[in-house]
Design an enzyme around this catalytic site. Sequence first.
Site, PDB file in Angstrom:
ATOM      1  CG  ASN A 155      81.434  63.604  20.773  1.00 49.32           C
ATOM      2  OD1 ASN A 155      81.884  64.004  21.636  1.00 49.32           O
ATOM      3  ND2 ASN A 155      82.229  63.902  19.558  1.00 49.32           N
ATOM      4  CD  GLN A 183      76.308  63.441  19.372  1.00 42.30           C
ATOM      5  OE1 GLN A 183      75.287  62.488  19.103  1.00 42.30           O
ATOM      6  NE2 GLN A 183      77.104  63.897  18.774  1.00 42.30           N
ATOM      7  CB  THR A 241      68.325  89.870  14.198  1.00 39.71           C
ATOM      8  OG1 THR A 241      68.823  91.176  14.261  1.00 39.71           O
ATOM      9  CG2 THR A 241      66.906  89.569  13.848  1.00 39.71           C
ATOM     10  CB  CYS A 329      85.041  68.532  14.944  1.00 39.09           C
ATOM     11  SG  CYS A 329      83.323  68.681  15.633  1.00 39.09           S
TER      12      CYS A 329
HETATM   13  N1  PLP Z   1      78.971  68.736  21.597  1.00 41.59           N
HETATM   14  C1  PLP Z   1      78.880  67.406  21.105  1.00 41.59           C
HETATM   15  C2  PLP Z   1      78.815  66.448  22.239  1.00 41.59           C
HETATM   16  C3  PLP Z   1      78.846  67.497  19.851  1.00 41.59           C
HETATM   17  O1  PLP Z   1      78.620  66.290  19.529  1.00 41.59           O
HETATM   18  C4  PLP Z   1      78.969  68.202  19.094  1.00 41.59           C
HETATM   19  C5  PLP Z   1      78.852  68.307  17.518  1.00 41.59           C
HETATM   20  O2  PLP Z   1      79.416  67.444  16.991  1.00 41.59           O
HETATM   21  C6  PLP Z   1      78.750  69.756  19.454  1.00 41.59           C
HETATM   22  C7  PLP Z   1      79.140  69.940  20.982  1.00 41.59           C
HETATM   23  C8  PLP Z   1      79.021  71.004  18.672  1.00 41.59           C
HETATM   24  O3  PLP Z   1      77.567  71.397  18.122  1.00 41.59           O
HETATM   25  P1  PLP Z   1      77.475  72.358  17.064  1.00 41.59           P
HETATM   26  O4  PLP Z   1      77.709  71.523  15.818  1.00 41.59           O
HETATM   27  O5  PLP Z   1      76.033  72.415  16.956  1.00 41.59           O
HETATM   28  O6  PLP Z   1      78.044  73.476  17.254  1.00 41.59           O
END
Ligand code: PLP
Length: 390
Positions: A155, A183, A241, A329
């Site tokens: 990512n 990604q 649900t 994140c």
């Molecule tokens: N995995 C990867 C490689 C990501 O880039 C992301 C989000 O940034 C996620 C998992 C997490 O996905 P979500 O935001 O739908 O929980």
Amino acid sequence: MKQIYMDYAATTPVEKEIINAMVPFFNEKFGNPSSIHDFGIKASDAVEKARSNISELIGCIPEEIIFTSGGTESDNLAIKGISYLNKDKRNNDGFNIITCSIEHPAVRETCKFLEKQGFKVKFLPVDKYGIIDTNDLLESISKDTFLITIMYANNEIGTIEPIDEIGKIASENNILFHTDAVQAVGKEEIDVKKQNIDMLSLSSHKIYGPKGVGALYKRKDLKIQPLAHGGGHEKGFRSSTLNTPGIVGLGKACEIIVNNFEKNVSHYKKLRDKIISNITENIEESYLNGHPEKRLANNAHFRFTGIEGESLQLMLDEKGIAASTGSACSSKKLEASHVLLALGLKPEEAHGSIRLSVGRNNNEEEISYVSDALQEVVKKLRNMSPLWNR
Ligand code: PLP
């Protein structure tokens, strides 16, 4: 002020066509897809259509799709779901789970959590481009290895892992293979059967669908331990649900990818390559992070000597440009990205990095504007930087 969004790896806008497909499922077709009356049947038909759209995109059958709340939940369900059924393999000599050192926190933290419960996890190193060595993978396998979880594409730096080879190794050694393809979906051609993938995570908000919905592909005959117990939805693997509007949006997003794949990917690549050449040819001591070819069609990730990525990001923001210093994140945290450190970069090099990820709504004019702005901002910051005294 003109605003330019170049952070499509963090999230994407929901396309009009997708919103239009979702709207009826908030009101006139609001039924619970588990209900057997007409309201329920209308919702359930829409959910099944979405399931089939997703399966068409990744080459599985509809029954192999489990709807979740997003990529994070899909990763957790896949990894914990398999691990909890293999508890008796803990505490032996070899590794139980093999992953790599540049996974998204959704996989990385899940593996660390399992380590605390006695599972042995191998975090494979990567080379300077972010690619694992499949010989290392082979050497890490033991009789108690039950899962390989390696991301399809990273990512942050956009590097694509050797998925076909990993799938082959997993299948030849009778080990399950999960990949986080959050990604990669929409940018890479995925065929879970040909690639020997047993489980795959995807997320709607990275592919122009709504937030808070995702899916886990799980090979039909594969047993996993559910994480949520309740009404037994999704064949008991994920009770709760179903989020019908979200699922309809995700299904539509997949349908749009299938129908426009080549056109969209070549658009991303054209813009990506233009920004990469504009930057690396015109800004001294600027470098591309990640693999030069084996990288996502929409990802450009740079590092600049003598500069702090956060200041760069803020100054770009002042010019109306949305970029990112790391994954969505971790960009609010100040520590250097674990991905960039795993490539062998020094913390100051990791801090001097920025990601530009392009999308369907970007155009060449924006690429030129952003390239010029970056040149100007890098120059300004270097003039103020004690780390830059050329
Ligand atoms: N995995 C990867 C490689 C990501 O880039 C992301 C989000 O940034 C996620 C998992 C997490 O996905 P979500 O935001 O739908 O929980």
